[in-house]
Write an enzyme that holds these catalytic residues in place. Structure first.
Site, short mmCIF file in Angstrom:
data_model
loop_
_atom_site.label_atom_id
_atom_site.label_comp_id
_atom_site.label_asym_id
_atom_site.label_seq_id
_atom_site.Cartn_x
_atom_site.Cartn_y
_atom_site.Cartn_z
N HIS A 120 0.84 -1.21 0.00
CA HIS A 120 0.00 0.00 0.00
C HIS A 120 0.86 1.25 0.00
O HIS A 120 2.07 1.20 0.28
CB HIS A 120 -0.92 0.02 1.23
CG HIS A 120 -0.19 0.16 2.53
ND1 HIS A 120 0.57 -0.85 3.08
CD2 HIS A 120 -0.05 1.22 3.37
CE1 HIS A 120 1.11 -0.44 4.20
NE2 HIS A 120 0.77 0.82 4.41
N ASP A 122 0.47 4.91 2.01
CA ASP A 122 -0.32 5.29 3.19
C ASP A 122 -1.51 6.20 2.85
O ASP A 122 -1.35 7.22 2.16
CB ASP A 122 0.58 5.99 4.22
CG ASP A 122 1.54 5.00 4.86
OD1 ASP A 122 1.16 3.83 5.02
OD2 ASP A 122 2.68 5.39 5.19
N HIS A 269 4.84 0.22 0.20
CA HIS A 269 5.55 -0.59 1.19
C HIS A 269 4.64 -1.68 1.73
O HIS A 269 3.42 -1.63 1.57
CB HIS A 269 6.10 0.29 2.32
CG HIS A 269 5.06 1.06 3.04
ND1 HIS A 269 4.44 2.17 2.51
CD2 HIS A 269 4.50 0.89 4.27
CE1 HIS A 269 3.56 2.65 3.37
NE2 HIS A 269 3.57 1.88 4.44
N ARG A 284 4.78 6.48 14.14
CA ARG A 284 4.89 7.03 12.78
C ARG A 284 4.39 8.47 12.75
O ARG A 284 3.31 8.76 13.26
CB ARG A 284 4.06 6.20 11.80
CG ARG A 284 4.37 6.51 10.36
CD ARG A 284 3.53 5.66 9.43
NE ARG A 284 2.32 6.35 9.03
CZ ARG A 284 1.29 5.78 8.43
NH1 ARG A 284 1.30 4.49 8.17
NH2 ARG A 284 0.24 6.49 8.08
C1 SIN Z 1 2.92 1.19 7.87
O1 SIN Z 1 2.32 0.82 6.88
O2 SIN Z 1 3.06 2.37 8.18
C2 SIN Z 1 3.63 0.17 8.74
C3 SIN Z 1 4.97 -0.13 8.22
C4 SIN Z 1 5.77 -0.99 9.16
O3 SIN Z 1 5.32 -1.26 10.28
O4 SIN Z 1 6.88 -1.38 8.79
#
Ligand code: SIN
Length: 293
Positions: A120, A122, A269, A284
């Site tokens: 995805h 974000d 990612h 985050r």
């Molecule tokens: C996310 O999609 O922000 C999580 C990524 C992660 O935990 O590595």
């Protein structure tokens, strides 16, 4: 980046490494296609202009940059994010007490799921999806918990000219409903009446580099506009498989207090939850972005 397409599928010729040297930071590429580890900078301290502009350059050239051994307080993490723009508030996920812009990332023995397990970008369901995300992992499992990143310029470049022509001007619907409804109930987060949904171009032009990239993802993209449902499903299935080719990827192995900063406009990612029942946890900070064009 130049690309070649042979009989067996996409092939990519990597970007040349002849760019000007960096003066205030060290940049060590993970692969020729995406990802670089940056050293020589302490993110807990205010960044000087020269270092800041070299970090911006490394971000644009590598799509995701990594920093190790960064002990950051919530305020320092937020301050680093604010250097790049105003901060985005997640429409569903839990946040740290007193900090709406600090999203909690955590999976442990009691978790029914982990964040970001599918490919995805974000919150691409927002009308103005985030520009970038800055993840600081404080607790690592003994092994595993890597994150994969994929270069969507390279995925676009490797399409055939016929497919590029087909996708020109096509939009896609991105919907947060299925992703977010009920997802954080185990953490005491009540559902909202509705979640964001937005239509975006399938091929977007990056506002900084001016390059074209694919902007659809398995997580949020539900259908293409203006074509029958079965055609939409078939084309999306092909594009999702194409963009998930390991040729376009790097894989980051976390260590405690590492930071990853990725560009949601041109990279996707996927987090790997292979460490249950161990704990992986951090925060985050997400930098707001523009409407894709
Ligand atoms: C996310 O999609 O922000 C999580 C990524 C992660 O935990 O590595």
């Amino acid at each position: 980046m130049n690309t070649l397409r042979g009989n067996g599928g996409p092939r990519i010729r990597h970007t040349s490494d002849d760019s000007a040297p960096y003066e205030t930071i060290s940049v060590d590429k993970l692969t020729p296609i995406i990802g670089a580890e940056i050293s020589g900078v302490d993110l807990s301290q205010p960044l000087g202009n020269a270092t800041f502009s070299e970090i911006q350059r490394a971000f644009a050239e590598n799509l995701v940059i990594f920093f190790r051994d960064q002990e950051l307080t919530a305020e320092q993490h937020l301050a680093f994010g604010r250097r790049f723009g105003s901060l985005h508030i997640h429409p569903a996920a839990p946040h740290a007490p007193g900090h709406r812009e600090l999203m909690v990332i955590r999976a442990d023995a009691n978790s029914p799921r982990a964040n970001g397990e599918g490919w995805h970008s974000d919150v691409s369901c927002d009308a103005e999806p985030p520009m970038g995300s800055i993840l600081h992992i404080q607790t690592c499992p003994p092994k595993g918990g890597d994150t994969l990143f994929a270069n969507m310029y390279a995925a676009y470049d490797a399409l055939s000219d016929r497919m590029k022509t087909y996708l020109d001007g096509v939009t896609a619907l991105h919907d947060g409903e299925e992703v977010y409804r009920g997802t954080y109930a185990n953490l005491g987060v009540a559902d909202k009446t509705s979640y964001p949904r937005a239509e975006h171009p399938v091929v977007r032009t990056h506002p900084v580099t001016g390059k074209k990239c694919l902007y659809i993802n398995r997580g949020f993209t539900r259908r293409l506009g203006g074509v029958p449902g079965d055609e939409s499903a078939g084309v999306l299935r092909y594009l999702f498989e194409h963009m998930e080719n390991p040729l376009f990827q790097c894989r980051f192995r976390w260590s405690e207090n590492a930071v990853a900063f990725w560009d949601n406009r041109c990279a996707q990612h996927r987090a790997v939850w292979d460490y249950w029942p161990h704990t992986r946890a951090g925060h985050r900070v997400t930098v707001a972005g523009d409407r894709p064009v």
